[in-house]
Design an enzyme around this catalytic site. Structure first.
Site, mmCIF file in Angstrom:
data_model
loop_
_atom_site.group_PDB
_atom_site.id
_atom_site.type_symbol
_atom_site.label_atom_id
_atom_site.label_comp_id
_atom_site.label_asym_id
_atom_site.label_seq_id
_atom_site.Cartn_x
_atom_site.Cartn_y
_atom_site.Cartn_z
ATOM 1 N N GLU A 278 0.810 -1.224 0.000
ATOM 2 C CA GLU A 278 0.000 0.000 0.000
ATOM 3 C C GLU A 278 0.847 1.280 0.000
ATOM 4 O OE1 GLU A 278 -2.952 -0.462 3.085
ATOM 5 O OE2 GLU A 278 -3.968 -2.034 1.952
ATOM 6 N N GLU B 218 -4.304 -8.808 -1.419
ATOM 7 C CA GLU B 218 -4.861 -8.676 -0.065
ATOM 8 C C GLU B 218 -6.293 -8.197 -0.084
ATOM 9 O OE1 GLU B 218 -2.603 -6.338 2.879
ATOM 10 O OE2 GLU B 218 -4.548 -5.742 3.711
#
Length: 494
Positions: A242, A345
């Site tokens: 991220e 994810e």
């Protein structure tokens, strides 16, 4: 996992045990015939169902025979499948082996540990995971922040994975054994050590200082070699978890240009120099919202693109109040057809024990997996495979759901319906499978279809409506009529 009955959670503290006969794939004494037009009429279809307000949990609910149908009417709802049209090859499906999962696992009695392993990694008695992700030192799903080096050690002379030897490495090894000795494992960093960052903190975003680019690139190779020294092969890495999110936990920010330049000037060449050029490198590893901008920036640079195996993506873009942006993944597929796409994810956040039976948990997985595979994903990786009764441990208190939760106080396992929704794919869509064309004729139904390496087809159909729907699975003018319960998912195997 010892299995002697079938049922589902009545409350958050109840444990689930499934009958192996319910979980076993359709038996075939001989390899299946190729899916050719002339052979369809001879095939039997086994239907596996998971449905709300029922006892069906990956249950074999019907065996059907193809019959000639020809041109269906508009009033005859169909799921059209065309095995002649093939797309991406499937790498695998699985979940993350985090510190939190490992610490929770260690608190379980031995029989429940084995049950959890079998539930995930046994293809006959469980759902047959083949893909896994793990963290490079700490992430939010760790009991505390830690690194593998002493603070300030730019030369990495103190590098050690001793921390991971207590819980995480033992779990990964047991998962590998339960999966038959092989697990496709990739690793992701959440943040460089604090001394390498401009904010002097592993948490709260910040950026990697340019003078530490080489040291941080070396860190990945040290991790890979240390894990492989413990008998754990690392298939690949992502560059940064991220990279556009400033979190209260471990995080680090890279613009698209910064990630591109770190990859092409440091990480890629260092991996090659250290004899790790065969390891796969995944860029982005963040949500679908910015995926095209990140992919295009990196992949249009030939020096960076040569190191990229694929683009990873997550599902959290509805944080802003919108809907999942599946079309962005399709655009990357269409624009860069030589690059792999992998879901790295996803989980349902904001854990609440009273929601552990919420059917929306599973439907979120079914909707995403169908759309992501239809968008071109070659692999799909859930987040934590196991969390405790609080949705942790998590040092940032970012408590989330997992497909299986452990009641560590009472030594019991609690299965959410997301476990079964994932299983409708992972159990029946094996590594090496090819996605094939699939097209429902009603929006209430979602579908994705695959042919496994042995020639057996698996068609996943999700009914997201409140109504029972009868539909035809239609191939080459032949069809079987299938009954789909409200809020259900089915895998049709033939």
């Amino acid at each position: 996992m010892k299995i002697d009955r079938r049922g589902f959670l009545v409350a958050s503290s109840s444990a689930l045990v499934l009958a192996k006969s319910q979980l076993a794939p359709a038996a075939n004494s001989q390899p299946p015939e190729p899916l050719e037009q002339h052979s369809i009429e001879a095939k039997k279809v086994t239907v596996y169902t998971t449905a709300d307000n029922s006892n069906h949990r990956l249950s074999a609910t019907d065996t059907l025979a193809f019959k000639h149908l020809g041109q269906p009417m508009e009033t005859q709802i169909c799921v059209f499948v065309d095995p002649a049209k093939t797309f991406q090859t499937i790498l695998g499906i699985g979940g993350a082996l985090t510190d939190a999962a490992a610490e929770t696992f260690a608190k379980l009695p031995k029989d429940k540990q084995q049950e959890a392993l079998d539930a995930y990694y046994d293809v006959k008695g469980g759902i047959g995971y083949t893909l896994a992700r793990t963290n490079i030192h700490s992430c939010d799903f760790s009991s505390g922040s830690y690194t593998y080096v002493n603070e300030g050690d730019k030369a990495l002379q103190s590098f050690s994975i001793n921390h991971d030897k207590q819980f995480r490495i033992p779990l990964i090894k047991q998962a590998m054994t339960a999966a038959g000795g092989k697990l496709t494992l990739f690793a992701s960093p959440w943040s460089p050590p604090a001394f390498m960052k401009d904010n002097g903190d592993m948490l709260h975003g910040g950026k990697l200082k340019p003078e530490f680019y080489q040291a941080w690139a070396n860190y990945y190779t040290r991790f890979i070699k240390a894990y492989e020294g413990e008998g754990i092969p690392i298939w690949g890495i992502t560059i940064q978890n991220e990279p556009m999110a400033t979190q209260t936990w471990e995080s680090c920010i890279y613009s698209a240009e910064e990630e591109r330049d770190f990859l092409k000037n440091y990480l890629g060449p260092t991996m090659k120099k250290e004899g790790l050029g065969d390891k796969k490198i995944i860029a982005w590893d963040h949500n679908r919202d910015l995926v095209y901008q990140r992919a295009s920036t990196i992949l249009t640079d030939p020096r960076a693109a040569r190191y990229v195996w694929g683009i990873g993506f997550h599902w959290y873009e509805p944080w802003s109040g919108g809907e999942p942006m599946f079309d962005n993944v399709k655009l990357v597929r269409d624009s860069f057809p030589g690059t792999n796409l992998i879901f790295t994810e996803g989980c349902a956040d904001s854990f609440k024990a009273e929601r552990i039976n919420d059917w929306k948990l599973g439907e979120q997985y079914g909707r995403s997996m169908i759309n992501d595979f239809n968008s071109g994903a070659v692999g799909w990786t859930d987040w934590n495979i196991l969390l405790d009764e609080t949705g942790g441990p998590n040092h940032a208190k970012n408590f989330c759901f997992a497909p299986i939760h452990a009641d560590t106080k009472n030594g019991r396992l609690m299965y959410t319906n997301s476990y079964y929704y994932i299983g409708h794919f992972s159990k029946f869509v094996r590594p090496g499978a090819k996605r094939i064309a699939s097209s429902p004729s009603r929006s209430q139904l979602l579908s994705a279809a695959f042919v496994n390496p042995d020639g057996q087809a698996s068609v996943v159909v999700m009914n997201q409506s409140d109504q029972k729907i009868s539909y035809y699975l239609w191939l080459y003018g032949n069809a079987v009529e299938v009954s789909s319960l409200p809020h259900s998912i089915q895998t049709l195997v033939f």
